[in-house]
Design an enzyme around this catalytic site. Structure first.
Site, PDB file in Angstrom:
ATOM      1  N   TYR A  33      12.618 -45.630  -5.334  1.00 49.35           N
ATOM      2  CA  TYR A  33      11.616 -46.649  -4.955  1.00 49.35           C
ATOM      3  C   TYR A  33      12.051 -47.225  -5.069  1.00 49.35           C
ATOM      4  O   TYR A  33      12.375 -48.835  -4.396  1.00 49.35           O
ATOM      5  CB  TYR A  33      10.163 -45.590  -3.919  1.00 49.35           C
ATOM      6  CG  TYR A  33      10.059 -46.452  -3.095  1.00 49.35           C
ATOM      7  CD1 TYR A  33      10.388 -46.562  -1.415  1.00 49.35           C
ATOM      8  CD2 TYR A  33       9.330 -47.664  -3.008  1.00 49.35           C
ATOM      9  CE1 TYR A  33       9.924 -47.118  -0.298  1.00 49.35           C
ATOM     10  CE2 TYR A  33       8.537 -48.785  -2.252  1.00 49.35           C
ATOM     11  CZ  TYR A  33       8.688 -47.921  -1.422  1.00 49.35           C
ATOM     12  OH  TYR A  33       8.097 -49.015   0.473  1.00 49.35           O
ATOM     13  N   LYS A 108     -14.401 -37.218  14.659  1.00 45.91           N
ATOM     14  CA  LYS A 108     -14.862 -38.706  14.715  1.00 45.91           C
ATOM     15  C   LYS A 108     -15.156 -39.112  13.703  1.00 45.91           C
ATOM     16  O   LYS A 108     -15.902 -38.999  13.081  1.00 45.91           O
ATOM     17  CB  LYS A 108     -16.097 -39.339  15.961  1.00 45.91           C
ATOM     18  CG  LYS A 108     -16.135 -40.424  16.004  1.00 45.91           C
ATOM     19  CD  LYS A 108     -17.947 -40.231  17.002  1.00 45.91           C
ATOM     20  CE  LYS A 108     -18.142 -42.412  16.959  1.00 45.91           C
ATOM     21  NZ  LYS A 108     -18.252 -42.860  15.789  1.00 45.91           N
ATOM     22  N   LYS A 302     -21.875 -35.820  18.555  1.00 45.28           N
ATOM     23  CA  LYS A 302     -22.092 -36.173  17.612  1.00 45.28           C
ATOM     24  C   LYS A 302     -23.337 -35.133  16.521  1.00 45.28           C
ATOM     25  O   LYS A 302     -23.743 -34.606  16.290  1.00 45.28           O
ATOM     26  CB  LYS A 302     -23.101 -37.474  16.679  1.00 45.28           C
ATOM     27  CG  LYS A 302     -23.386 -38.736  17.323  1.00 45.28           C
ATOM     28  CD  LYS A 302     -21.799 -39.399  17.387  1.00 45.28           C
ATOM     29  CE  LYS A 302     -22.293 -40.529  15.634  1.00 45.28           C
ATOM     30  NZ  LYS A 302     -23.428 -41.630  16.496  1.00 45.28           N
TER      31      LYS A 302
END
Length: 645
Positions: A33, A108, A302
């Site tokens: 790379y 979340k 939550k």
């Protein structure tokens, strides 16, 4: 390397980068790379006109900006409603007839929201959420985040939204490095991600190893019927995805999924603070629409607050703008959800008495999301004789003056106390008050320490010469700050009154004073104040005492500021003197309707009762409209409202 070799090399490098960073399945060695990458760098140096916008060399950090520009989102970036229990989940599902809906659930992540705009397959811009409509242009920083593709295989215009995060391990390494350099540690991964996005030097951003996880789209011309299909498509473009993303039907399955995600919370490499649940069917979601603040088709369930045990080492005393002395607990330090907690709020000395708290106690500390950590309990059985009583202070820790002990509150009455003055200036300049952008806590502290400002009026005496010799103040920054100060010179009267920081006088009370008495606001009597709806004796006396003590300072301030007086000649109509409740989704924001109704002399209430005269309702009005019908309260839609006003 010729042009064709260059084009192939760029494609190969982007493919290898995706395989390495996104798919976790390397297709080339680091050496291979690096060699190809260096060849591309050399070609671009020799042929700058041929450089591609999506070349991997565009991820090189090192560009330093003076400031961030603003970018308007094509589609608004909404916030989410939070729920905290199964009962609240059931209530959310019952609203808008979501019982039989299919849902899409995903983690979340606790990070910073980012909006990526692609056109013709190329990354055009990247912006923070901001206020939902306008964010900050952080394109240069987004380009050095390895998981943000510079080019995608989709030619139409599309906004891809997601969360920028830092892994727990990378966050720990960052703080280790900062400690070696005698720099203060970053507070938590979320703040680190948000702060990194706003670095003016994108070389620092690249070092932070940020990751981007998409969770939705804004502007788009996709033809899918379900949100899950959109996310499958977005991830096929080369974006990261978490392995916990589920299509679920029914309340029971949602509860199971939530418990499953909660059980692996600590095992995830990235901080999570809940589970996002959204209606999967896009037509149903569109039908549900939005409240003033949130989409009705999605919610954040939550996680419970995390509790940890720590030791209380000492009590620090803070003095606010009204002189109230607030005790702050100093802990030996405990890690909660990636944040190293050393300070906790104790509110007042009555709270210390209620907890029966002593220095050197072992205590339970809780932190939930953005909530300030606090002590919820004391392990009294673990006391070993090293504990000592926490004494109520008698002398101000900042100015040395004697304190007034009123029971719940202990106050410094010295109006020239440094802590009071600085806090008052910070409050005056804050976003919810005079909104002087750029005059934040740290700058106010610095200007006060340097004797450049000593009171609020000094803000308006600042000029270019005031900042000579102050580190970090470049011409553009000074110009922007002075412009913001100048723009604050003609506020509405109610905003100005609220900004003075009078105890018990907030936005609502200030508006009542301004609307009812206008330019007589400086000379009101006790009787006039008590005549205002909602004003008690404590509020009225607080206002009068503030005016008595600070009248000269206020007049000095008015030499620079010209508050705009509200029109006291109220337009009278059917709503004058009536109580109105607003519910549902209307063509304008609730605040606009509220201001309009108040200009007619109406009182806008948040709940329906027998005293309510009108309920103004829009789409998805819900329980308030039902209660109005039960009580026989007149309900009007927007068209009827317009005809009546």
């Amino acid at each position: 390397m010729d042009k064709n070799d260059y084009l192939k090399a760029v494609d190969s490098l982007n493919l290898w980068a995706k395989a390495y960073y996104t798919d976790d399945s390397p297709m080339a060695s680091d050496d291979e790379y690096d060699k190809l990458y260096n060849a591309v760098v050399q070609f671009e140096k020799e042929n700058p006109d041929l450089k591609l916008s999506y070349s991997p060399t565009n991820r090189i950090g090192g560009e330093i900006l003076d400031e961030f520009k603003k970018i308007s989102h094509i589609e608004k970036m909404w916030s989410m409603e939070d729920i905290f229990s199964d009962s609240e989940l059931v209530a959310w599902i019952s609203r808008g007839d979501k019982t039989d809906c299919e849902f899409f659930a995903e983690p979340k992540f606790d990070g910073a929201s980012l909006n990526l705009l692609y056109e013709n397959g190329n990354l055009i811009s990247a912006a923070t959420r901001g206020d939902g409509s306008v964010g900050e242009d952080v394109t240069n920083n987004a380009k050095v985040i390895s998981s943000v593709p510079l080019q995608i295989d989709y030619k139409d215009k599309i906004e891809i939204r997601g969360e920028v995060v830092i892994t727990k391990d990378d966050f720990e390494l960052i703080n280790i490095e900062r400690s070696k350099n005698s720099e203060p540690p970053l507070a938590n991964p979320r703040n680190a991600a948000a702060g990194s996005l706003r670095q003016l030097d994108n070389g620092i951003v690249k070092q932070r190893k940020l990751k981007f996880y998409p969770w939705g789209v804004g502007e788009n011309s996709l033809k899918f019927n379900k949100h899950s299909q959109i996310m499958d498509f977005v991830r096929s473009l080369g974006f990261l995805h978490d392995n916990f993303c589920k299509v679920i039907r029914g309340i029971d399955e949602l509860k199971i999924a939530y418990k499953e995600l909660l059980s692996v919370r600590e095992l995830k490499p990235i901080l999570m603070d809940g589970m996002v649940i959204r209606v999967n069917d896009l037509s149903k979601a569109n039908q549900l629409g939005y409240t003033v603040k949130f989409p009705k088709f999605m919610v954040a369930y939550k996680f419970p607050a995390t509790e940890k045990t720590a030791r209380l080492i000492d009590i620090l005393l803070q003095v606010g703008r009204t002189g109230v002395v607030t005790p702050v607990g100093l802990l030996d330090g405990v890690l909660i959800d990636g944040a190293f907690i050393k300070n906790v709020t104790l509110h007042n000395f009555d709270e210390i008495d209620r907890l029966n708290l002593m220095k050197n106690d072992f205590v339970t500390v809780i932190r939930s999301g953005d909530v300030i950590p606090k002590i919820t309990g004391v392990f009294k059985d673990r006391r070993d004789g090293s504990q000592s009583e926490i004494i109520r202070p008698k002398i101000c820790p900042k100015c040395g003056n004697e304190l007034l002990d009123e029971g719940v509150f202990i106050k410094c009455q010295n109006l020239t106390c440094k802590a009071r003055v600085v806090s008052s200036i910070i409050y005056f300049a804050s976003k919810k008050c005079m909104n002087i952008d750029g005059l934040g806590d740290a700058i106010v502290e610095l200007l006060y320490q340097k004797n450049i400002i000593k009171d609020i009026a000094d803000i308006y005496r600042l000029d270019e010469l005031s900042f000579i010799g102050l580190e970090g103040f470049k011409t553009k920054k000074i110009s922007n700050l002075l412009s913001a100060i100048n723009n604050s010179k003609t506020p509405n009267l109610d905003k100005f009154i609220a900004s003075l920081g009078i105890e018990h006088i907030g936005e609502v009370a200030a508006k009542k004073i301004a609307n009812n008495y206008g330019d007589r606001w400086l000379e009101l009597t006790l009787e006039e104040l008590l005549a205002l709806d909602g004003f008690g004796e404590a509020m009225a006396l607080s206002y009068l005492e503030f005016m008595r003590v600070n009248l000269e300072k206020i007049k000095e301030l008015l030499e620079f500021i010209t508050p705009k007086m509200q029109n006291l000649e109220l337009k009278t109509n059917i709503f004058s003197g009536k109580t109105v409740v607003i519910t549902g989704t209307l063509s304008r924001s609730r605040d606009e309707f509220k201001a309009e109704l108040e200009s007619y002399g109406a009182k806008v209430s948040s709940s329906v009762s027998k005293k309510t005269d009108f309920v103004l309702y829009g789409n998805e009005a819900g329980s308030k409209l039902e209660k109005a019908n039960e009580l026989g309260v007149r309900a009007i839609d927007e068209s009827e409202y317009e005809s009546l006003k």
